[in-house]
Motif scaffolding. Structure first.
Motif, mmCIF file in Angstrom:
data_model
loop_
_atom_site.group_PDB
_atom_site.id
_atom_site.type_symbol
_atom_site.label_atom_id
_atom_site.label_comp_id
_atom_site.label_asym_id
_atom_site.label_seq_id
_atom_site.Cartn_x
_atom_site.Cartn_y
_atom_site.Cartn_z
ATOM 1 N N VAL A 1 0.745 -1.162 -0.033
ATOM 2 C CA VAL A 1 -0.055 0.045 -0.108
ATOM 3 C C VAL A 1 1.133 1.193 0.014
ATOM 4 N N HIS A 2 0.784 2.100 -1.113
ATOM 5 C CA HIS A 2 1.508 3.399 -1.458
ATOM 6 C C HIS A 2 0.683 4.302 -0.809
ATOM 7 N N VAL A 3 1.393 5.479 -0.328
ATOM 8 C CA VAL A 3 0.301 6.685 -0.022
ATOM 9 C C VAL A 3 0.924 7.881 -0.879
ATOM 10 N N LEU A 4 0.243 8.574 -1.300
ATOM 11 C CA LEU A 4 0.611 10.027 -2.185
ATOM 12 C C LEU A 4 -0.196 11.025 -1.162
ATOM 13 N N ILE A 5 0.498 11.947 -0.484
ATOM 14 C CA ILE A 5 -0.239 13.238 0.130
ATOM 15 C C ILE A 5 0.475 14.269 -0.631
ATOM 16 N N LEU A 6 -0.767 15.043 -1.067
ATOM 17 C CA LEU A 6 -0.295 16.245 -2.223
ATOM 18 C C LEU A 6 -0.193 17.425 -1.489
ATOM 19 N N ALA A 7 -1.144 17.752 -0.730
ATOM 20 C CA ALA A 7 -0.588 19.003 0.051
ATOM 21 C C ALA A 7 -0.049 19.082 1.308
ATOM 22 N N GLU A 8 0.852 20.139 2.037
ATOM 23 C CA GLU A 8 1.322 20.170 3.039
ATOM 24 C C GLU A 8 0.627 19.871 4.392
ATOM 25 N N GLY A 9 -0.633 20.380 4.377
ATOM 26 C CA GLY A 9 -1.512 20.476 5.618
ATOM 27 C C GLY A 9 -1.044 21.561 6.680
ATOM 28 N N SER A 10 -1.666 22.081 7.220
ATOM 29 C CA SER A 10 -1.617 23.097 8.257
ATOM 30 C C SER A 10 -1.088 24.309 8.155
ATOM 31 N N THR A 11 -0.707 24.659 6.942
ATOM 32 C CA THR A 11 -0.447 25.962 6.502
ATOM 33 C C THR A 11 -1.623 26.975 6.372
ATOM 34 N N SER A 12 -2.590 26.683 6.000
ATOM 35 C CA SER A 12 -3.677 27.548 5.928
ATOM 36 C C SER A 12 -4.598 27.922 7.356
ATOM 37 N N ARG A 13 -3.752 27.409 8.316
ATOM 38 C CA ARG A 13 -4.687 27.621 9.644
ATOM 39 C C ARG A 13 -4.517 28.762 10.394
ATOM 40 N N GLY A 14 -3.521 29.789 9.763
ATOM 41 C CA GLY A 14 -3.286 31.009 10.510
ATOM 42 C C GLY A 14 -2.337 31.110 11.519
ATOM 43 N N GLU A 15 -2.100 30.232 12.137
ATOM 44 C CA GLU A 15 -1.403 29.976 13.636
ATOM 45 C C GLU A 15 -0.074 30.135 13.385
ATOM 46 N N GLN A 16 0.684 29.735 12.305
ATOM 47 C CA GLN A 16 1.923 29.567 12.092
ATOM 48 C C GLN A 16 2.340 30.878 11.038
ATOM 49 N N ARG A 17 2.440 31.940 11.312
ATOM 50 C CA ARG A 17 2.731 33.133 10.426
ATOM 51 C C ARG A 17 3.945 32.906 10.115
ATOM 52 N N ASP A 18 5.071 32.991 11.254
ATOM 53 C CA ASP A 18 6.452 32.808 11.075
ATOM 54 C C ASP A 18 7.032 31.542 10.362
ATOM 55 N N SER A 19 8.112 31.585 9.433
ATOM 56 C CA SER A 19 8.344 30.543 8.548
ATOM 57 C C SER A 19 8.895 29.483 9.402
ATOM 58 N N ASN A 20 9.704 29.794 10.528
ATOM 59 C CA ASN A 20 10.182 28.670 11.119
ATOM 60 C C ASN A 20 9.326 27.781 11.744
ATOM 61 N N ALA A 21 8.212 28.269 12.570
ATOM 62 C CA ALA A 21 7.134 27.713 13.062
ATOM 63 C C ALA A 21 6.225 26.943 12.087
ATOM 64 N N HIS A 22 6.198 27.489 10.918
ATOM 65 C CA HIS A 22 5.656 26.953 9.696
ATOM 66 C C HIS A 22 6.146 25.550 9.329
ATOM 67 N N SER A 23 7.540 25.772 9.055
ATOM 68 C CA SER A 23 8.222 24.567 8.780
ATOM 69 C C SER A 23 8.366 23.517 9.923
ATOM 70 N N GLU A 24 8.338 23.872 10.903
ATOM 71 C CA GLU A 24 8.281 22.876 11.771
ATOM 72 C C GLU A 24 6.945 22.117 11.868
ATOM 73 N N ALA A 25 5.731 22.842 11.921
ATOM 74 C CA ALA A 25 4.548 22.309 11.968
ATOM 75 C C ALA A 25 4.384 21.215 10.764
ATOM 76 N N ILE A 26 5.178 21.846 9.630
ATOM 77 C CA ILE A 26 4.991 20.783 8.287
ATOM 78 C C ILE A 26 5.858 19.498 8.640
ATOM 79 N N ASP A 27 7.002 19.697 9.274
ATOM 80 C CA ASP A 27 7.683 18.511 9.595
ATOM 81 C C ASP A 27 7.124 17.380 10.806
ATOM 82 N N ALA A 28 6.244 18.158 11.575
ATOM 83 C CA ALA A 28 5.660 17.401 12.730
ATOM 84 C C ALA A 28 4.523 16.651 11.945
ATOM 85 N N LEU A 29 3.988 17.065 10.857
ATOM 86 C CA LEU A 29 2.926 16.314 10.054
ATOM 87 C C LEU A 29 3.525 15.320 9.337
ATOM 88 N N LYS A 30 4.655 15.480 8.868
ATOM 89 C CA LYS A 30 5.313 14.257 7.910
ATOM 90 C C LYS A 30 5.722 13.328 8.948
#
Ligand SMILES: [Zn+2]
Length: 232
Positions: A35-64
């Motif tokens: 079973v292979h999984v392709l996830i197209l979008a990053e997730g979380s970035t549209s939620r407005g809580e992560q304005r600064d890019s560091n927090a943003h990339s940390e949130a993306i990494d956490a989701l990965k």
């Protein structure tokens, strides 16, 4: 259910693959499918809580990380991430989304594909559906045997007939023995889940599985609509 086949799940966001098809994915894996999984979008970035890019990339990494841990729970391959912008997929050319799907389809050569219902409230889900059906046009030489659409709580049932056809399953998979693994996989995504009675709660996931099971006389099920089936 197939056996020894390659299966591809195409999800818009990290967590959709578990919400929609987690029990079925675990069952495929147990029955010898890859079973292979392709996830197209990053997730979380549209939620407005992560304005600064560091927090943003940390949130993306956490989701990965959450997606990788959930895949381990379900017994699926490590997920592939296309990294498209969350809830802004409409700002991309559909062709660019299709290219990511085509690349995965060419590489995996799946017999079965699971993807979003085309009538969901969430725009990324609708675009994902469209991209998959476009990438998998049944031209001569195409080898996909079945494409199924899954329902995603807090997107499928929140839609309206004006947005798209309501989700009505006609293909069911008995996941009575897989609810615990689905729950564990969802716990990996605890930051995406909400307390009951929010629709996207662990309890509601179980209620839906019980309801879909009751629709077909088993303890728990996941329901799908059939986009296309072809017996070669
Ligand atoms: Zn989603």
């Amino acid at each position: 259910m197939a056996s020894g086949k390659d299966i591809l799940i195409v999800a818009a966001h990290p967590d959709d693959e578990v919400l929609g098809v987690g029990g079925t994915a675990a069952r495929h894996a147990d029955e010898g499918d890859k079973v292979h999984v392709l996830i197209l979008a990053e997730g979380s970035t549209s939620r407005g809580e992560q304005r600064d890019s560091n927090a943003h990339s940390e949130a993306i990494d956490a989701l990965k990380q959450a997606a990788r841990a959930a895949a381990e729970c379900l017994g699926t391959e490590p997920p592939r991430f296309a990294g498209l912008p969350d809830n802004r997929m409409d700002q991309l050319d559909l062709l660019d989304i299709i290219k990511h799907v085509e690349a995965a389809v060419n590489e995996v050569d799946p017999a079965i594909i699971y993807t979003h219902h085309g009538g969901d409230l969430n725009l990324d889900h609708r675009l994902t559906h469209q991209a998959v059906l476009t990438a998998c046009r049944p031209v001569p030489g195409a080898r996909v045997e079945a494409i199924y659409a899954f329902e995603t709580i807090s997107a499928s049932e929140w839609s309206t007939p004006e947005i798209g056809r309501p989700f009505t399953p006609c293909h069911f998979v008995d996941v009575s023995g897989y609810l615990e693994r689905k729950r564990k996989a969802l716990e990996c995504y605890h930051q995406e889940m909400r307390p009951f009675p929010h629709s996207r709660s662990i309890e509601n996931v179980e209620h839906l599985a019980r309801f879909r099971g009751g629709c077909v006389g088993v303890e728990a099920a996941e329901g799908f609509s059939v986009c296309r089936q072809l017996r070669f």
